[in-house]
Design a protein around this motif. Structure first.
Motif, PDB file in Angstrom:
ATOM      1  N   ASP A  69      77.423 -18.017  36.751  1.00  0.00           N
ATOM      2  CA  ASP A  69      78.337 -17.206  35.939  1.00  0.00           C
ATOM      3  C   ASP A  69      78.371 -17.670  34.492  1.00  0.00           C
ATOM      4  OD1 ASP A  69      79.525 -15.538  38.077  1.00  0.00           O
ATOM      5  OD2 ASP A  69      80.245 -17.466  38.837  1.00  0.00           O
ATOM      6  N   SER A  70      78.343 -18.988  34.306  1.00  0.00           N
ATOM      7  CA  SER A  70      78.519 -19.574  32.977  1.00  0.00           C
ATOM      8  C   SER A  70      77.664 -20.825  32.852  1.00  0.00           C
ATOM      9  CB  SER A  70      79.989 -19.934  32.739  1.00  0.00           C
ATOM     10  OG  SER A  70      80.834 -18.817  32.914  1.00  0.00           O
ATOM     11  N   ARG A 100      71.344 -13.436  31.808  1.00  0.00           N
ATOM     12  CA  ARG A 100      72.558 -12.615  31.668  1.00  0.00           C
ATOM     13  C   ARG A 100      73.826 -13.353  32.097  1.00  0.00           C
ATOM     14  NH1 ARG A 100      70.921  -7.500  30.514  1.00  0.00           N
ATOM     15  NH2 ARG A 100      68.793  -6.899  31.113  1.00  0.00           N
ATOM     16  N   GLY A 102      77.517 -14.917  31.761  1.00  0.00           N
ATOM     17  CA  GLY A 102      78.702 -14.309  31.164  1.00  0.00           C
ATOM     18  C   GLY A 102      79.355 -15.136  30.077  1.00  0.00           C
ATOM     19  N   HIS A 103      78.956 -16.410  29.942  1.00  0.00           N
ATOM     20  CA  HIS A 103      79.611 -17.271  28.957  1.00  0.00           C
ATOM     21  C   HIS A 103      78.800 -18.545  28.797  1.00  0.00           C
ATOM     22  CE1 HIS A 103      83.619 -19.497  27.739  1.00  0.00           C
ATOM     23  NE2 HIS A 103      82.966 -19.078  26.675  1.00  0.00           N
ATOM     24  N   VAL A 136      75.154 -13.323  24.049  1.00  0.00           N
ATOM     25  CA  VAL A 136      75.913 -13.808  25.198  1.00  0.00           C
ATOM     26  C   VAL A 136      77.281 -14.268  24.690  1.00  0.00           C
ATOM     27  CG1 VAL A 136      76.000 -15.560  27.032  1.00  0.00           C
ATOM     28  CG2 VAL A 136      73.804 -14.618  26.320  1.00  0.00           C
ATOM     29  N   ARG A 193      87.718 -17.871  29.870  1.00  0.00           N
ATOM     30  CA  ARG A 193      86.671 -17.271  29.033  1.00  0.00           C
ATOM     31  C   ARG A 193      87.233 -16.290  28.004  1.00  0.00           C
ATOM     32  NH1 ARG A 193      82.284 -13.928  32.333  1.00  0.00           N
ATOM     33  NH2 ARG A 193      82.144 -15.952  33.334  1.00  0.00           N
ATOM     34  N   THR A 197      86.352 -16.952  24.033  1.00  0.00           N
ATOM     35  CA  THR A 197      85.082 -16.366  23.587  1.00  0.00           C
ATOM     36  C   THR A 197      85.082 -16.114  22.084  1.00  0.00           C
ATOM     37  OG1 THR A 197      84.529 -15.372  25.719  1.00  0.00           O
ATOM     38  CG2 THR A 197      83.626 -14.310  23.771  1.00  0.00           C
TER      39      THR A 197
END
Length: 293
Positions: A69-70, A100, A102-103, A136, A193, A197
């Protein structure tokens, strides 16, 4: 529950982040070039999934990041050079973008975005710039000076002789942070997140002068410790990079608002320099063979 890939997982910052995330109940994918090392085995014992990954081996990065995920990203020029750090940092960010994720939380250095002229700060800023354009969601956390460095290398050698040898005047303040607090803050950012971000945050836990540090170390170790200012010219004979850093610390300084961080993020359980010093196993550390032997 998140699945978070952690680079540098067998090092100080990555290891602290991995442990904080595991404690919070997340799945940690510990990325390392040495999956059979004692540090990697220790992470396995805590529940981490250890994966082989090499910044210079793009397929290994892609395999290690797929499905995460990250990403917690740390780079270093020490042991290589700043050009290698920039190349590897870019490869890591690009691989995370292709996967891809997410963070991405990248750990840089306090003031690295201010044109310090310090080589290993400038290299991190180049990685930061690449991160901002990678497409990203990102956060940059930028730690101040590491408390952990006071329990190793030539600083530890000096402490054996009753000297806190440090290339700064006794009365010049320096903001500080231990690896454990970097890990705790990184874990907070990775879990929140949306809140973090697109932000770059300099972080520190405390601010002390070398004179104060010598007094705190003396109390923690239980023997007299006197600060001795190491000439920058001497440091320069060992490392122009580190000499540039200490010159910056002395002339400009690291102005990180530790008080505001403690107020805004109390869940990090920030550690003062005294907290850190009394937690070290000084008898064991001081009995180790000197670094220069």
């Amino acid at each position: 529950m998140l699945t978070i890939a952690v680079t540098g997982a067998t090092g100080a910052q990555g290891g602290a982040t991995a442990r904080a995330l595991l404690t919070a109940g997340h799945r940690v994918r510990a990325l390392t070039r040495h999956p059979a090392s004692p540090a990697a085995e220790a992470l396995r014992g805590l529940g981490a999934e250890v994966r082989h990954a090499d910044f210079d081996d793009r397929p290994s990065l892609a395999a290690a990041l797929t499905g995460a995920d990250s990403l917690f990203a740390v780079t270093t020029p020490f042991g290589t050079d700043t050009a290698t750090e920039v190349r590897q940092g870019k490869a890591l960010v690009d691989a995370a973008a292709e996967a891809r994720l997410g963070h991405i939380v990248f750990t840089s250095a306090a003031h690295a975005d201010r044109g310090t002229g310090i080589p290993h700060y400038e290299s991190k800023h180049l990685v930061e710039q690449n991160l901002r354009t990678a497409g990203v969601p990102w956060t940059v956390i930028a730690p101040a000076a590491f408390m952990d460095n006071y329990a190793s290398g030539w600083t530890l050698d000096g402490l054996r002789d009753g000297t806190f040898a440090w290339p700064m005047p006794a009365d010049r303040p320096l903001t500080l942070i231990p690896a454990s607090d970097i890990g705790a803050f990184a874990a907070l950012v990775l879990q929140r997140r949306d809140e973090f971000t697109g932000r770059r945050i300099d972080i520190a836990s405390d601010e002390r002068t070398p004179g104060q540090m010598a007094e705190i170390l003396a109390a923690a170790i239980g023997r007299p410790i006197a600060h001795q200012e190491v000439p920058l010219a001497y440091v320069r004979t060992r490392s122009a990079d580190l000499a540039a850093m200490f010159e910056y610390f002395t002339t400009v300084g690291l102005d990180v608002d530790a008080t505001a961080l403690r107020r805004d993020y109390p869940e990090v359980n920030w550690h003062s320099f005294t907290d850190w010093a009394v937690a070290q196993d000084w008898p064991a550390l001081l009995s180790m063979a000197p670094a220069h032997q």
